[in-house]
Design a protein around this motif. Structure first.
Motif: not given
Length: 222
Positions: A161-165, A169-171, A187-191
């Motif tokens: 579940a963590f890897c899926e989200q 939602h991050i990568e 797209r560009f890095f927005a983290g």
């Protein structure tokens, strides 16, 4: 302390490159080898490299032999391949552990931790004599590695579940996230608001679970 002080603090941009260092053969005579979680790299895949130039202790006529070996081999046995994957995985875990202490907020730390998790899933699949999907996405790899009854242990709850989200939602499916600052589709890095320490905590916990799942606790005295 100057940049790259581990090389004696004397490196200058005007120094000449040692171009012979770009040839695998040239390295053999120095007696060095990469380290994999404390293991001398010369001990890896020994049977598969028995007749290889990489098993030589010294090369005569290095200049003439410089094109004889490119640092890769064909014909790796299943057992040697599995040992190589295990060694790579354990070394990335070791590096991630060191980085979490020294560079706890760095995207490089997040990348190494994330890659260690990917290696872990692929090692699990190889250890079951299964081919892993030709992908880098943690959601797909976690589902493949932890499917079936053996992946239903309670301590593995929420790993998939963590890897899926995380993948969504991050990568956002961009597996080069943390490696590069821009991606396909414009797209560009927005983290910029990511808590790297928090991400690393979860990567570290997943790795501890995978280490136990594969029976490698003793490799880290756990």
């Amino acid at each position: 302390m100057g940049l790259f002080s581990s090389f004696g603090g004397h490196l200058r941009y005007t120094d000449g490159l040692q171009v012979d260092g770009a040839f695998s053969v040239a390295h053999i005579n120095y007696g060095a080898s990469p380290e994999f979680n404390g293991l001398d790299g010369r001990q890896l895949a020994q049977s598969s490299r028995a007749n290889s130039i990489s098993s030589s202790s010294r090369i005569k006529g290095v200049f003439n032999a410089r094109f004889a070996f490119d640092g890769t081999e064909a014909g790796c046995s299943k057992s040697d391949r599995l040992e190589l994957w295990k060694s790579y995985w354990l070394e990335y875990i070791r590096a991630f552990d060191l980085l979490t202490a020294d560079l706890s907020k760095s995207v490089v730390t997040a990348y190494i931790g994330r890659h260690a998790v990917e290696l872990g899933f692929k090692y699990i699949l190889l250890s079951r004599d299964e081919a892993f999907p030709p992908v880098h996405r943690l959601d797909e790899l976690s589902r493949a590695a932890l499917s079936g009854p053996s992946g239903q242990e309670s301590y593995l709850d929420f790993v998939v579940a963590f890897c899926e989200q995380y993948s969504r939602h991050i990568e956002d499916g961009k597996v080069e996230y943390f490696r590069f600052p821009d991606y396909s589709g414009g797209r560009f890095f927005a983290g910029n608001r990511l808590d790297i320490h928090w991400l690393s905590y979860n990567f570290a916990l997943i790795l501890l679970k995978l280490i136990h799942y594969t029976g490698l606790d003793e490799e880290f005295c756990l």
